[in-house]
Design a protein around this motif. Structure first.
Motif, mmCIF file in Angstrom:
data_model
loop_
_atom_site.group_PDB
_atom_site.id
_atom_site.type_symbol
_atom_site.label_atom_id
_atom_site.label_comp_id
_atom_site.label_asym_id
_atom_site.label_seq_id
_atom_site.Cartn_x
_atom_site.Cartn_y
_atom_site.Cartn_z
ATOM 1 N N CYS A 82 33.884 -22.193 0.254
ATOM 2 C CA CYS A 82 34.435 -22.210 -1.013
ATOM 3 C C CYS A 82 35.950 -22.987 -0.764
ATOM 4 N N ARG A 83 36.557 -22.391 0.125
ATOM 5 C CA ARG A 83 38.003 -23.055 0.578
ATOM 6 C C ARG A 83 37.885 -24.653 0.688
ATOM 7 N N HIS A 84 36.926 -24.804 1.645
ATOM 8 C CA HIS A 84 36.841 -26.257 2.319
ATOM 9 C C HIS A 84 36.063 -27.489 1.214
ATOM 10 N N TYR A 85 35.432 -26.802 0.339
ATOM 11 C CA TYR A 85 34.530 -27.806 -0.473
ATOM 12 C C TYR A 85 34.918 -27.620 -1.885
ATOM 13 N N ASN A 86 36.107 -27.176 -2.263
ATOM 14 C CA ASN A 86 36.701 -27.495 -3.827
ATOM 15 C C ASN A 86 35.730 -26.690 -4.709
ATOM 16 N N ILE A 87 35.522 -25.499 -4.535
ATOM 17 C CA ILE A 87 34.556 -24.715 -5.392
ATOM 18 C C ILE A 87 35.407 -23.969 -6.456
ATOM 19 N N GLN A 88 34.747 -24.459 -7.847
ATOM 20 C CA GLN A 88 35.635 -24.077 -8.897
ATOM 21 C C GLN A 88 35.434 -22.574 -9.411
ATOM 22 N N HIS A 89 34.601 -21.856 -8.889
ATOM 23 C CA HIS A 89 34.370 -20.448 -9.325
ATOM 24 C C HIS A 89 33.416 -19.950 -8.318
ATOM 25 N N LEU A 90 33.895 -18.760 -7.657
ATOM 26 C CA LEU A 90 32.970 -17.837 -6.588
ATOM 27 C C LEU A 90 32.827 -16.626 -7.524
ATOM 28 N N LEU A 91 31.384 -16.397 -7.912
ATOM 29 C CA LEU A 91 31.166 -15.140 -8.388
ATOM 30 C C LEU A 91 30.241 -14.488 -7.409
ATOM 31 N N TYR A 92 30.674 -13.175 -7.088
ATOM 32 C CA TYR A 92 30.013 -12.538 -5.945
ATOM 33 C C TYR A 92 29.615 -11.067 -6.493
ATOM 34 N N ALA A 93 28.754 -10.484 -5.903
ATOM 35 C CA ALA A 93 28.197 -9.004 -5.956
ATOM 36 C C ALA A 93 28.755 -8.241 -5.508
ATOM 37 N N SER A 94 29.536 -7.093 -6.184
ATOM 38 C CA SER A 94 30.157 -5.775 -5.603
ATOM 39 C C SER A 94 28.999 -4.979 -6.035
ATOM 40 N N SER A 95 29.362 -3.738 -6.118
ATOM 41 C CA SER A 95 28.388 -2.560 -6.414
ATOM 42 C C SER A 95 29.216 -1.436 -7.078
ATOM 43 N N SER A 96 28.503 -0.701 -7.774
ATOM 44 C CA SER A 96 28.880 0.557 -8.216
ATOM 45 C C SER A 96 29.127 1.561 -7.125
ATOM 46 N N SER A 97 28.720 1.416 -6.024
ATOM 47 C CA SER A 97 28.914 2.142 -4.863
ATOM 48 C C SER A 97 30.144 2.401 -4.491
ATOM 49 N N VAL A 98 31.003 1.675 -4.602
ATOM 50 C CA VAL A 98 32.354 1.407 -4.222
ATOM 51 C C VAL A 98 33.034 2.987 -4.953
ATOM 52 N N TYR A 99 32.597 3.310 -6.018
ATOM 53 C CA TYR A 99 33.303 4.288 -6.723
ATOM 54 C C TYR A 99 33.393 5.646 -5.871
ATOM 55 N N GLY A 100 32.236 5.775 -4.844
ATOM 56 C CA GLY A 100 32.088 6.910 -4.172
ATOM 57 C C GLY A 100 31.658 8.223 -4.815
ATOM 58 N N GLU A 101 32.605 9.282 -4.817
ATOM 59 C CA GLU A 101 32.636 10.540 -5.448
ATOM 60 C C GLU A 101 33.445 10.832 -6.583
#
Length: 339
Positions: free
Chosen positions: A131-150
């Motif tokens: 994305c850095r080297h090829y001029n990407i206008q928007h990176l959308l990526y999957a995170s997760s509800s798992s990051v909220y832990g307990e």
């Protein structure tokens, strides 16, 4: 737009590719088609998109067109391939990237941690570098509800502290968010991380609860109910998720003053329903009562999830599919696929 969708043979990626091409975008789907779960389901999704399973297509290194024509193509590739991925970016001149490819599953991360390091960490950095080297206008990526832990504060909000993940899978997703922030800050790449809550629907993964429950009930076997049934989830139907991804893709974050063009959002139903109600919906749709085997909580799992989706609602997102409606559509698909 010219869009790269990674994880295209996966559950959400498959549905997203189909919707994007129906709406006129030009899409290249990428997937390594690994054996985390039955690859035949992944091939069936690709065939539904017009791809053919053959030595010269899915197994090959070349980009393969589907029956949609040149507006939808597929390439089999490892996300962490530091030669092939940049070459693909160079050739295709993508404007946007939707990175859904990842080693999924909380419980599997206890068994095979290195798979998460390779795909979710090394692979994600490779995406960021492209994305850095090829001029990407928007990176959308999957995170997760798992990051909220307990986290016990409900509903979960992106402003909550998520510094204590309780599974390696969650830790890799939190790492993705941090790496994306760094690249947005250093190189001005607009990035959006979506914390997906429990997604279900036709063509879903066989390790997800609705698939496991439906399969067990259809075979007259007991279903495994963890934490003795005291669980609830923000269940979200796949069509609502895809609608939300499209809205976010069309609205990249903007740089404000000294802040980078970086955004995090929850994407879910915006409510939490008990596991018992979810099972009841499956029973009602199948017309069969489930035999239940009550078990303790699994390591890395959490008792409840609930998404605050107010920031996406401002953009026009709304989850409208009821549990009964969504479960019914899954059961209809499941019966057809199994037969």
């Amino acid at each position: 737009m010219r869009i790269l969708v990674t994880g295209a043979a996966g559950f959400i990626g498959f549905h997203l590719c189909k919707k994007l091409v129906e709406n006129g975008h030009r899409v290249v789907g990428l997937d390594n088609v690994n054996d985390y779960y039955d690859p035949e389901l992944k091939y069936a999704r690709l065939q539904e998109l017009g791809m053919q399973k053959s030595e010269t297509s899915v197994f090959g290194n070349t980009v393969v067109s589907s029956t949609y024509g040149d507006i939808l193509q597929f390439v089999r590739m490892q996300l962490e391939d530091r030669e092939a991925l940049p070459a693909l970016f160079e050739k295709e001149k993508f404007e946007a990237v939707v990175n859904l490819a990842a080693q999924a599953g909380v419980r599997y991360s206890l068994e095979n941690p290195m798979a998460y390091v390779d795909s979710n960490l090394v692979g994600f950095v490779n995406i960021l570098e492209c994305c850095r080297h090829y001029n990407i206008q928007h990176l959308l990526y999957a995170s997760s509800s798992s990051v909220y832990g307990e986290n016990e504060k409900m509903p979960f909000a992106v402003t909550d502290n998520v510094d204590h993940p309780i599974s390696l899978y969650a830790a890799t997703k939190k790492s993705n968010e941090l790496m994306a922030y760094t690249y947005s800050h250093l190189y001005g790449i607009p990035t959006t991380g979506l914390r997906f809550f429990t997604v279900y629907g036709p063509w879903g993964r066989p390790d997800m609860a609705i698939f496991l429950f439906t399969k067990a009930i259809s075979e007259g076997k007991p279903i495994k109910v963890f934490n003795n049934g005291d669980m609830s989830r923000d269940f979200t139907y796949i069509d609502d998720i895809v609608q939300g991804v499209e809205i976010v893709l069309d609205n990249p974050p903007l740089k404000e003053n000294d802040k980078p063009a970086y955004r995090l959002s929850n994407i879910g139903n915006g409510s939490s329903q008990s596991l018992g109600d979810f099972i009841k919906a499956i029973e009602n749709s199948m017309g069969v009562g489930a035999k239940k085997e009550y078990l303790p909580m699994q390591p890395g799992d959490v008792p409840k999830t609930w998404a605050n989706i107010s920031d996406l609602e401002v953009l026009g997102y709304k989850s409208t599919t009821s549990i009964d409606e969504g479960v019914k559509k899954f059961i209809e698909w499941f019966k057809g696929y199994r037969s």
